[in-house]
Write a protein that holds these residues in place. Structure first.
Motif, mmCIF file in Angstrom:
data_model
loop_
_atom_site.group_PDB
_atom_site.id
_atom_site.type_symbol
_atom_site.label_atom_id
_atom_site.label_comp_id
_atom_site.label_asym_id
_atom_site.label_seq_id
_atom_site.Cartn_x
_atom_site.Cartn_y
_atom_site.Cartn_z
ATOM 1 N N ALA A 1 0.820 -1.217 0.000
ATOM 2 C CA ALA A 1 0.000 0.000 0.000
ATOM 3 C C ALA A 1 0.849 1.259 0.000
ATOM 4 C CB ALA A 1 -0.930 -0.001 1.212
ATOM 5 N N THR A 2 2.055 1.172 0.516
ATOM 6 C CA THR A 2 2.902 2.368 0.630
ATOM 7 C C THR A 2 3.971 2.441 -0.452
ATOM 8 O OG1 THR A 2 4.345 1.212 2.204
ATOM 9 C CG2 THR A 2 2.535 2.497 3.120
ATOM 10 N N GLU A 3 4.297 1.319 -1.058
ATOM 11 C CA GLU A 3 5.326 1.267 -2.094
ATOM 12 C C GLU A 3 4.724 0.687 -3.365
ATOM 13 O OE1 GLU A 3 8.507 2.296 -1.994
ATOM 14 O OE2 GLU A 3 8.309 3.060 0.049
ATOM 15 N N LYS A 4 3.924 1.514 -4.050
ATOM 16 C CA LYS A 4 3.259 1.044 -5.270
ATOM 17 C C LYS A 4 3.417 2.087 -6.373
ATOM 18 C CE LYS A 4 -1.377 2.717 -3.933
ATOM 19 N NZ LYS A 4 -0.980 3.474 -2.733
ATOM 20 N N CYS A 5 3.172 1.649 -7.594
ATOM 21 C CA CYS A 5 3.333 2.529 -8.750
ATOM 22 C C CYS A 5 2.168 2.292 -9.720
ATOM 23 C CB CYS A 5 4.665 2.231 -9.444
ATOM 24 S SG CYS A 5 5.001 3.266 -10.898
ATOM 25 N N PRO A 6 1.558 3.364 -10.278
ATOM 26 C CA PRO A 6 0.440 3.182 -11.206
ATOM 27 C C PRO A 6 0.913 2.743 -12.597
ATOM 28 C CG PRO A 6 0.920 5.515 -10.976
ATOM 29 C CD PRO A 6 1.824 4.805 -10.013
ATOM 30 N N LEU A 7 0.133 1.872 -13.202
ATOM 31 C CA LEU A 7 0.335 1.478 -14.595
ATOM 32 C C LEU A 7 -0.930 1.858 -15.353
ATOM 33 C CD1 LEU A 7 1.523 0.017 -17.073
ATOM 34 C CD2 LEU A 7 0.795 -2.151 -16.054
ATOM 35 N N ILE A 8 -0.793 2.747 -16.341
ATOM 36 C CA ILE A 8 -1.930 3.204 -17.138
ATOM 37 C C ILE A 8 -1.977 2.391 -18.433
ATOM 38 C CG2 ILE A 8 -3.082 5.193 -18.161
ATOM 39 C CD1 ILE A 8 -2.613 5.362 -15.133
ATOM 40 N N LYS B 1 -13.820 -16.409 -8.645
ATOM 41 C CA LYS B 1 -13.913 -15.095 -8.010
ATOM 42 C C LYS B 1 -14.030 -14.044 -9.104
ATOM 43 C CE LYS B 1 -8.889 -14.476 -8.006
ATOM 44 N NZ LYS B 1 -7.662 -14.190 -7.248
ATOM 45 N N THR B 2 -14.543 -12.880 -8.734
ATOM 46 C CA THR B 2 -14.642 -11.760 -9.666
ATOM 47 C C THR B 2 -13.454 -10.844 -9.455
ATOM 48 O OG1 THR B 2 -17.059 -11.854 -9.657
ATOM 49 C CG2 THR B 2 -16.036 -9.802 -10.384
ATOM 50 N N THR B 3 -12.644 -10.682 -10.488
ATOM 51 C CA THR B 3 -11.465 -9.825 -10.408
ATOM 52 C C THR B 3 -11.756 -8.511 -11.142
ATOM 53 O OG1 THR B 3 -9.994 -11.743 -10.393
ATOM 54 C CG2 THR B 3 -9.015 -9.608 -10.962
ATOM 55 N N PRO B 4 -11.781 -7.370 -10.436
ATOM 56 C CA PRO B 4 -12.037 -6.085 -11.093
ATOM 57 C C PRO B 4 -10.935 -5.723 -12.090
ATOM 58 C CG PRO B 4 -12.354 -5.919 -8.713
ATOM 59 C CD PRO B 4 -11.682 -7.233 -8.975
ATOM 60 N N LEU B 5 -11.308 -5.042 -13.178
ATOM 61 C CA LEU B 5 -10.373 -4.540 -14.182
ATOM 62 C C LEU B 5 -10.516 -3.024 -14.264
ATOM 63 C CD1 LEU B 5 -11.088 -7.150 -17.014
ATOM 64 C CD2 LEU B 5 -9.355 -7.304 -15.212
ATOM 65 N N HIS B 6 -9.456 -2.347 -14.676
ATOM 66 C CA HIS B 6 -9.517 -0.887 -14.802
ATOM 67 C C HIS B 6 -8.366 -0.428 -15.669
ATOM 68 C CE1 HIS B 6 -9.636 3.393 -13.221
ATOM 69 N NE2 HIS B 6 -10.914 3.125 -13.417
ATOM 70 N N GLU B 7 -8.527 0.797 -16.220
ATOM 71 C CA GLU B 7 -7.451 1.322 -17.062
ATOM 72 C C GLU B 7 -6.228 1.717 -16.242
ATOM 73 O OE1 GLU B 7 -8.918 4.718 -19.078
ATOM 74 O OE2 GLU B 7 -9.648 5.705 -17.274
ATOM 75 N N GLN B 8 -6.427 1.947 -14.934
ATOM 76 C CA GLN B 8 -5.279 2.164 -14.060
ATOM 77 C C GLN B 8 -5.200 1.017 -13.056
ATOM 78 O OE1 GLN B 8 -4.627 6.002 -12.080
ATOM 79 N NE2 GLN B 8 -3.893 4.926 -10.262
ATOM 80 N N ILE B 9 -4.042 0.404 -12.995
ATOM 81 C CA ILE B 9 -3.817 -0.646 -12.007
ATOM 82 C C ILE B 9 -2.576 -0.294 -11.192
ATOM 83 C CG2 ILE B 9 -4.908 -2.426 -13.436
ATOM 84 C CD1 ILE B 9 -2.121 -3.408 -14.197
ATOM 85 N N TRP B 10 -2.446 -0.920 -10.041
ATOM 86 C CA TRP B 10 -1.295 -0.690 -9.176
ATOM 87 C C TRP B 10 -0.321 -1.859 -9.271
ATOM 88 C CZ3 TRP B 10 -0.732 4.026 -7.477
ATOM 89 C CH2 TRP B 10 -1.848 4.812 -7.164
ATOM 90 N N LEU B 11 0.967 -1.515 -9.390
ATOM 91 C CA LEU B 11 2.038 -2.508 -9.366
ATOM 92 C C LEU B 11 2.861 -2.324 -8.094
ATOM 93 C CD1 LEU B 11 3.537 -2.254 -12.991
ATOM 94 C CD2 LEU B 11 1.801 -3.864 -12.180
ATOM 95 N N GLU B 12 3.563 -3.377 -7.689
ATOM 96 C CA GLU B 12 4.548 -3.251 -6.621
ATOM 97 C C GLU B 12 5.657 -2.315 -7.108
ATOM 98 O OE1 GLU B 12 4.807 -4.605 -3.599
ATOM 99 O OE2 GLU B 12 3.311 -6.228 -3.592
ATOM 100 N N THR C 1 7.629 -14.315 -21.505
ATOM 101 C CA THR C 1 7.857 -13.128 -20.677
ATOM 102 C C THR C 1 8.748 -13.448 -19.487
ATOM 103 O OG1 THR C 1 5.838 -13.561 -19.403
ATOM 104 C CG2 THR C 1 5.650 -12.109 -21.320
ATOM 105 N N LYS C 2 9.612 -12.512 -19.156
ATOM 106 C CA LYS C 2 10.532 -12.693 -18.040
ATOM 107 C C LYS C 2 9.860 -12.360 -16.720
ATOM 108 C CE LYS C 2 14.888 -10.883 -16.187
ATOM 109 N NZ LYS C 2 15.998 -9.911 -16.422
ATOM 110 N N ASN C 3 9.091 -11.282 -16.695
ATOM 111 C CA ASN C 3 8.497 -10.793 -15.448
ATOM 112 C C ASN C 3 6.982 -11.023 -15.428
ATOM 113 O OD1 ASN C 3 10.852 -9.646 -14.108
ATOM 114 N ND2 ASN C 3 10.859 -8.166 -15.806
ATOM 115 N N LYS C 4 6.538 -11.748 -14.438
ATOM 116 C CA LYS C 4 5.110 -12.014 -14.227
ATOM 117 C C LYS C 4 4.735 -11.350 -12.910
ATOM 118 C CE LYS C 4 5.381 -16.296 -16.883
ATOM 119 N NZ LYS C 4 6.690 -15.928 -17.471
ATOM 120 N N LEU C 5 3.949 -10.281 -13.000
ATOM 121 C CA LEU C 5 3.766 -9.376 -11.878
ATOM 122 C C LEU C 5 2.346 -9.412 -11.313
ATOM 123 C CD1 LEU C 5 5.619 -6.288 -13.408
ATOM 124 C CD2 LEU C 5 6.587 -8.281 -12.253
#
Length: 789
Positions: free
Chosen positions: A573-580, A612-623, A673-677
């Motif tokens: 929650a404190t160390e995240k970055c937005p992906l648009i 389960k229902t997984t929400p989708l959005h144009e902005q997501i948060w990454l670690e 892909t190398k990175n699966k996030l």
């Protein structure tokens, strides 16, 4: 419930089906790890050498009728294993883990190559396969793959020389090949399998046939005796690693008449050492079709509370122990008082008013107390003062008159009774002013209550002679004693006195703190009952002292929870970055056309668990840690969604990513892909927004693997034993219930301790160790427990 088949495996003694016998033993072992309530519906397999049998066959008895299963070895192995997985909750055929099932099927096919004349190349392949494994398939549990491959190597006569090398642990094996091979990994697995108790019966059958035994007519009397001695010797050498040795000689045991007992002192909560004691007593009572008594040893009112009685009862229920109606030592106080007076009258005991320090020194030096030779009437007078709880009586101790020069210092006139005035007994109140010692009361109550076999830890070994002396002098029914090793765990305090200190000093949150080795503590941490039973039974009833590692416990636990734990996504929650995602609203095969959610399996390998229902959005948060390692132009995989191509990474003045821009590429392949996030959607709607998560990690309470005599607890306290991380997780976490075990992908397994999401609060998750040296990914932990294994 459908009918439970009862299997009988019959085989000609001259041609034992080794793989089928080992599989049957595995199934039986897992049945014994189940709670009592579940064992009735579990599968059992009897293995019987039958001289009349011309070939091996499996007989299934259902509802009183017999059905004969195919005589094919593989058919028999699969039948037993699949029934065991379904009924006994084992995974010897892979269970619900599709990956393990696939590995097993591949290995079963590979076993055919080990039957060929030139199987050396296959052995080299097997050795390489075992480089980072202890078993052939899965994680840490023996499966039918191990059984079948083991049989293939045993039966291939062309591998006789290699087998001798494998059986000679530590000896280099030289092969007639282009180069010398040591087969170190294969030898390690071979030793492991051959010393597992589930393989002992099959191994003995192999030894019998290779020595000319197998029940054949050629086995003369002399040879038979020799083989029997060799087999007994071999059996003594076996030390199971996955399955403990329970083949102990219960002297005088008769089917239906064995009575064991679990006698906890209600001065604290049950810990895993007590769990071992009760499970062993329960095991032998069931094995001999007898019963296990529960008796509270309430002889010290200074330490005992009803709270502890109630929680011990709760823990026994958790462990699935079915016992006789509980009794207490205090139920027998009046009779024990009469026995004490009788001892004085017969000159078997005396009342000593020597001060504690002097008495202790005299026992060490073998010096008799001046009270010892006083007249009987004086001891009876002093005894009356003790019973009254008078000021003088409180200075006295009733001692057995045995020998002050005995080599066994436990026999140097031990205490039998002492005064306890001013402390209310949790059951009898202030009725009594004197209380018997455990050493005096235990043999009396064991005999009176009908105990036939008293299982005691080896720490009581020196006091066994004292136990028998009391019974002999009283002239009551004797009780057989069997000693087993007490449980010792690395970096763990099991002394109730020390555990009580942690509670009273508020270094923990109570007796059920997840850092505690109590049954309630380890369960709250996320240990399953099945894993605890499996771990305890894996040690057996050996007298050999061992320092056990928690890694083994947690590895067993992981094998149980991994196939069933629901998967969820969360990021820091404190160390995240937005992906648009710039093409989020495009209706193309590579995007979602603005869809707000998608359905994902709760477990990626098992649809039957649910969705389960997984929400989708144009902005997501990454670690943030993930945002730092990705590159512009790189294609990454968003876990449980699909691929994304990174177009741009914006950074602040310190070079830290502040915003990432990319495009969905859902037709892209995951393998490249190398990175699966991991990620979560930044949706604003109340029912689809992220929930607050508090992820808690724990460490050991002490910094030394084992506290030695003379060590001060204060010198080895760990002051950093709890750390919290604030996360945001997908909204499906709202439905997680307290006590449920889940996995936060790339972070680990967790047990839900609180869920306050419904009223706007957070869900509190306790991290569950897995027995692995490294965490699941680059998503770091705040406590590094890998330094202390």
């Amino acid at each position: 419930m459908s009918s439970i088949p009862v299997f009988t495996l019959r085989y000609p003694p001259a041609d034992p089906p080794y793989a089928a016998m080992a599989t049957a033993s595995l199934a039986t072992y897992f049945k014994k790890t189940l709670p009592s309530s579940e064992q009735k519906s579990a599968v059992s397999v009897k293995v019987i050498p039958d001289r009349k049998a011309t070939s091996t066959y499996l007989e299934a008895k259902i509802n009183g009728s017999k059905t004969f299963i195919s005589q094919s070895t593989m058919s028999i192995v699969r039948t037993i294993a699949r029934c065991s997985d379904a009924r006994n909750k084992s995974c010897i055929a892979g269970g619900h883990d599709l990956e393990t099932i696939g590995e097993i099927e591949t290995m079963l096919q590979f076993a055919n190559s080990l039957k060929e004349k030139d199987a050396v190349k296959s052995l080299l392949t097997l050795d390489a396969h075992l480089e980072h494994r202890s078993v052939l398939c899965g994680r840490s549990q023996l499966t039918i793959a191990d059984c079948v491959v083991w049989e293939a190597i045993l039966k291939n006569t062309n591998l006789e020389g290699i087998r001798k090398g494998l059986d000679s642990a530590g000896k280099k094996l030289l092969m007639k090949a282009k180069k010398k091979e040591t087969f170190g990994n294969l030898r390690r697995w071979w030793t492991y399998v051959n010393t597992a108790n589930t393989f002992i019966q099959a191994r003995k059958a192999y030894e019998a046939t290779t020595r000319g035994g197998g029940g054949s007519q050629s086995n003369n009397a002399k040879g038979g005796k020799k083989n029997n001695k060799a087999n007994k010797k071999e059996g003594k050498k076996q030390k199971g690693k996955d399955v403990g040795n329970f083949d102990i000689p219960l002297k005088g045991a008769e089917v239906g008449k064995v009575v064991t007992r679990f006698p906890p002192e209600p001065s604290g909560y049950m810990h895993i050492g007590h769990a071992k004691a009760v499970l062993l007593n329960d095991y032998f009572a069931k094995e001999w079709k007898g019963k296990c008594l529960l008796r509270f040893d309430d002889t010290n009112p200074e330490k005992e509370k009803q709270e502890f009685v109630d929680n011990i009862m709760k823990d026994l229920k958790t462990l699935g122990i079915k016992h006789e109606p509980p009794t207490t030592t205090s139920d027998h106080f009046d009779d024990i008082l009469k026995y004490a007076k009788m001892f004085i009258e017969k000159d078997y005991a005396y009342v000593d008013d020597t001060d504690v320090d002097t008495m202790r020194q005299q026992r060490m030096d073998g010096i008799e107390s001046t009270s010892r030779s006083l007249p009987r009437d004086e001891h009876l007078r002093r005894w009356a003062e003790m019973v009254k709880g008078s000021e003088y009586g409180q200075k006295c101790v009733l001692r057995a008159k045995i020998s002050m020069t005995h080599k066994n210092k436990c026999m140097r006139d031990p205490a039998m009774y002492r005064c306890k005035v001013g402390k209310l007994h949790h059951k009898t109140g202030d009725k009594y002013k004197v209380y018997p010692t455990y050493d005096f009361a235990c043999p009396i109550v064991d005999s009176v209550e009908g105990v036939t076999h008293a299982l005691r830890t080896t720490e009581y070994k020196d006091r066994d002679e004292q136990y028998k002396w009391f019974i002999s002098k009283l002239g009551i029914r004797p009780v057989e004693i069997w000693s087993y090793s007490r449980l010792n765990m690395r970096y763990t305090v099991l002394s109730k006195r020390k555990l009580k200190w942690f509670v009273e000093e508020k270094r923990v949150d109570g007796w059920n703190d997840p850092r505690f080795p109590t049954v309630q503590g380890v369960m709250r941490r996320g240990l399953t009952v099945q894993a605890l039973r499996q771990f305890i039974l894996s040690m057996g009833a050996s007298v050999n002292e061992n320092m056990m590692s928690w890694d083994k416990v947690w590895a067993m636990n992981r094998g149980i929870i991994d196939p069933i734990a629901h998967r969820f996504l969360a990021v820091d929650a404190t160390e995240k970055c937005p992906l648009i995602l710039t093409n989020f609203n495009e209706d193309t095969p590579d995007s979602v056309g603005g869809k707000t959610s998608k359905q994902n399996q709760l477990h990626p390998k098992d649809k039957s668990i649910g969705f389960k229902t997984t929400p989708l959005h144009e902005q997501i948060w990454l670690e943030m840690n993930d945002a730092k390692i990705i590159q512009e132009g790189e294609e990454i995989t968003l876990t449980r969604w699909g691929n994304c191509v990174i177009d741009r990474i914006e950074k602040d003045a310190n070079g830290t990513p502040s915003k990432v821009t990319g495009k969905l590429h859902l037709t892209g392949g995951f393998k490249g892909t190398k990175n699966k996030l991991t990620w979560v959607a930044a949706r604003p709607e109340e029912d689809m927004k992220c929930v607050d998560v508090v992820a808690v990690e724990f460490d050991q309470l002490i910094t030394k693997p084992k506290l030695d005599d003379g060590d001060e607890l204060m010198d080895y306290l760990n002051n950093n034993t709890r750390a919290e991380s604030r996360l945001i997780g997908e909204p499906g976490l709202r439905n997680v219930t307290v006590g449920q075990i889940i996995q936060l992908e790339r972070r680990g397994f967790y047990r839900c301790d609180e869920n306050n999401c419904s009223n706007g609060g957070a869900i509190v998750l306790f991290n569950i160790p897995t027995g692995r040296a490294k965490s699941m990914s680059s998503v770091g932990n705040k406590i590094d427990s890998t330094k202390k294994r």
